[in-house]
Design a protein around this motif. Structure first.
Motif, PDB file in Angstrom:
ATOM      1  N   GLU A  40       9.334 -16.045  24.200  1.00  0.00           N
ATOM      2  CA  GLU A  40       9.539 -16.503  25.569  1.00  0.00           C
ATOM      3  C   GLU A  40      10.171 -17.889  25.550  1.00  0.00           C
ATOM      4  OE1 GLU A  40       8.852 -14.810  28.484  1.00  0.00           O
ATOM      5  OE2 GLU A  40       8.557 -13.161  27.085  1.00  0.00           O
ATOM      6  N   CYS A  41      11.136 -18.061  26.426  1.00  0.00           N
ATOM      7  CA  CYS A  41      11.847 -19.327  26.472  1.00  0.00           C
ATOM      8  C   CYS A  41      12.264 -19.575  27.920  1.00  0.00           C
ATOM      9  CB  CYS A  41      13.067 -19.264  25.560  1.00  0.00           C
ATOM     10  SG  CYS A  41      13.948 -20.811  25.366  1.00  0.00           S
ATOM     11  N   PRO A  42      11.994 -20.770  28.448  1.00  0.00           N
ATOM     12  CA  PRO A  42      12.446 -21.058  29.810  1.00  0.00           C
ATOM     13  C   PRO A  42      13.957 -20.893  29.934  1.00  0.00           C
ATOM     14  CG  PRO A  42      10.976 -22.777  29.016  1.00  0.00           C
ATOM     15  CD  PRO A  42      11.300 -21.894  27.838  1.00  0.00           C
ATOM     16  N   GLN A  43      14.425 -20.574  31.107  1.00  0.00           N
ATOM     17  CA  GLN A  43      15.842 -20.323  31.353  1.00  0.00           C
ATOM     18  C   GLN A  43      16.634 -21.627  31.411  1.00  0.00           C
ATOM     19  OE1 GLN A  43      17.487 -17.216  31.618  1.00  0.00           O
ATOM     20  NE2 GLN A  43      15.574 -16.635  30.638  1.00  0.00           N
ATOM     21  N   ARG A  44      16.645 -22.340  30.297  1.00  0.00           N
ATOM     22  CA  ARG A  44      17.445 -23.556  30.143  1.00  0.00           C
ATOM     23  C   ARG A  44      18.329 -23.389  28.930  1.00  0.00           C
ATOM     24  NH1 ARG A  44      13.966 -28.939  30.237  1.00  0.00           N
ATOM     25  NH2 ARG A  44      15.858 -29.525  29.111  1.00  0.00           N
ATOM     26  N   HIS A  45      19.602 -23.703  29.101  1.00  0.00           N
ATOM     27  CA  HIS A  45      20.545 -23.494  28.005  1.00  0.00           C
ATOM     28  C   HIS A  45      20.170 -24.265  26.752  1.00  0.00           C
ATOM     29  CE1 HIS A  45      22.840 -27.294  27.795  1.00  0.00           C
ATOM     30  NE2 HIS A  45      22.457 -27.424  29.051  1.00  0.00           N
ATOM     31  N   ASP A  46      19.663 -25.482  26.899  1.00  0.00           N
ATOM     32  CA  ASP A  46      19.329 -26.271  25.712  1.00  0.00           C
ATOM     33  C   ASP A  46      18.149 -25.673  24.951  1.00  0.00           C
ATOM     34  OD1 ASP A  46      17.752 -26.980  27.934  1.00  0.00           O
ATOM     35  OD2 ASP A  46      17.487 -29.046  27.263  1.00  0.00           O
ATOM     36  N   PHE A  47      17.169 -25.162  25.677  1.00  0.00           N
ATOM     37  CA  PHE A  47      16.038 -24.503  25.016  1.00  0.00           C
ATOM     38  C   PHE A  47      16.504 -23.245  24.286  1.00  0.00           C
ATOM     39  CE2 PHE A  47      12.524 -26.166  28.084  1.00  0.00           C
ATOM     40  CZ  PHE A  47      12.643 -27.423  27.536  1.00  0.00           C
ATOM     41  N   ARG A  89      25.663 -18.079  28.749  1.00  0.00           N
ATOM     42  CA  ARG A  89      25.713 -17.559  30.120  1.00  0.00           C
ATOM     43  C   ARG A  89      25.169 -18.592  31.112  1.00  0.00           C
ATOM     44  NH1 ARG A  89      24.817 -12.747  27.358  1.00  0.00           N
ATOM     45  NH2 ARG A  89      22.555 -12.830  27.479  1.00  0.00           N
ATOM     46  N   LEU A  90      24.247 -19.423  30.655  1.00  0.00           N
ATOM     47  CA  LEU A  90      23.672 -20.454  31.523  1.00  0.00           C
ATOM     48  C   LEU A  90      24.549 -21.703  31.606  1.00  0.00           C
ATOM     49  CD1 LEU A  90      19.966 -20.175  30.341  1.00  0.00           C
ATOM     50  CD2 LEU A  90      20.885 -19.407  32.544  1.00  0.00           C
ATOM     51  N   PHE A  91      25.264 -22.000  30.509  1.00  0.00           N
ATOM     52  CA  PHE A  91      26.082 -23.217  30.451  1.00  0.00           C
ATOM     53  C   PHE A  91      27.112 -23.067  29.346  1.00  0.00           C
ATOM     54  CE2 PHE A  91      26.600 -27.637  28.753  1.00  0.00           C
ATOM     55  CZ  PHE A  91      27.264 -28.157  29.846  1.00  0.00           C
ATOM     56  N   THR A  92      28.376 -23.129  29.712  1.00  0.00           N
ATOM     57  CA  THR A  92      29.434 -22.895  28.723  1.00  0.00           C
ATOM     58  C   THR A  92      29.997 -24.182  28.128  1.00  0.00           C
ATOM     59  OG1 THR A  92      31.116 -22.830  30.445  1.00  0.00           O
ATOM     60  CG2 THR A  92      30.137 -20.719  29.784  1.00  0.00           C
ATOM     61  N   GLY A  93      29.372 -25.309  28.409  1.00  0.00           N
ATOM     62  CA  GLY A  93      29.924 -26.577  27.958  1.00  0.00           C
ATOM     63  C   GLY A  93      29.261 -27.199  26.746  1.00  0.00           C
ATOM     64  N   ASN A  94      28.494 -26.429  25.998  1.00  0.00           N
ATOM     65  CA  ASN A  94      27.790 -26.987  24.845  1.00  0.00           C
ATOM     66  C   ASN A  94      28.495 -26.567  23.551  1.00  0.00           C
ATOM     67  OD1 ASN A  94      26.049 -27.882  22.880  1.00  0.00           O
ATOM     68  ND2 ASN A  94      24.215 -27.023  23.808  1.00  0.00           N
TER      69      ASN A  94
END
Length: 89
Positions: free
Chosen positions: A1-8, A34-39
């Motif tokens: 399980e992982c919170p819906q945060r791109h960094d996590f 899908r959450l953040f394409t800038g990393n």
């Protein structure tokens, strides 16, 4: 399980990769994108994953995306070129 945060998701994928759980790592990293394409780190990790799988074109594509986001990091470009060189081997 992982919170819906791109960094996590990115770091959970990294830990899955370290544990040899490649499918989980791939899923988490793609979900992160899908959450953040800038990393660029996430793109780079996917490049390493596909290099590990010897899927050289896909690896090159992800390293190239990392380089586009972070051109001051020449390692992304170097890894892309190395992956592309493997295609012709």
């Amino acid at each position: 399980e992982c919170p819906q945060r791109h960094d996590f998701m990115t770091f959970a994928g990294f830990h899955a990769f370290q544990l040899g759980r490649m499918d989980d790592a791939e899923s988490l990293w793609l979900q992160s994108l899908r959450l953040f394409t800038g990393n660029p780190l996430t793109f780079s990790f996917l490049g390493y994953l596909y290099s590990h799988r010897q899927n050289w074109q896909t690896a090159a594509d992800f390293f190239g995306a990392a380089y586009e986001l972070q051109p001051e990091q020449p390692l992304h470009l170097q890894r892309r070129q190395e992956a592309l060189a493997r295609i012709t081997d």
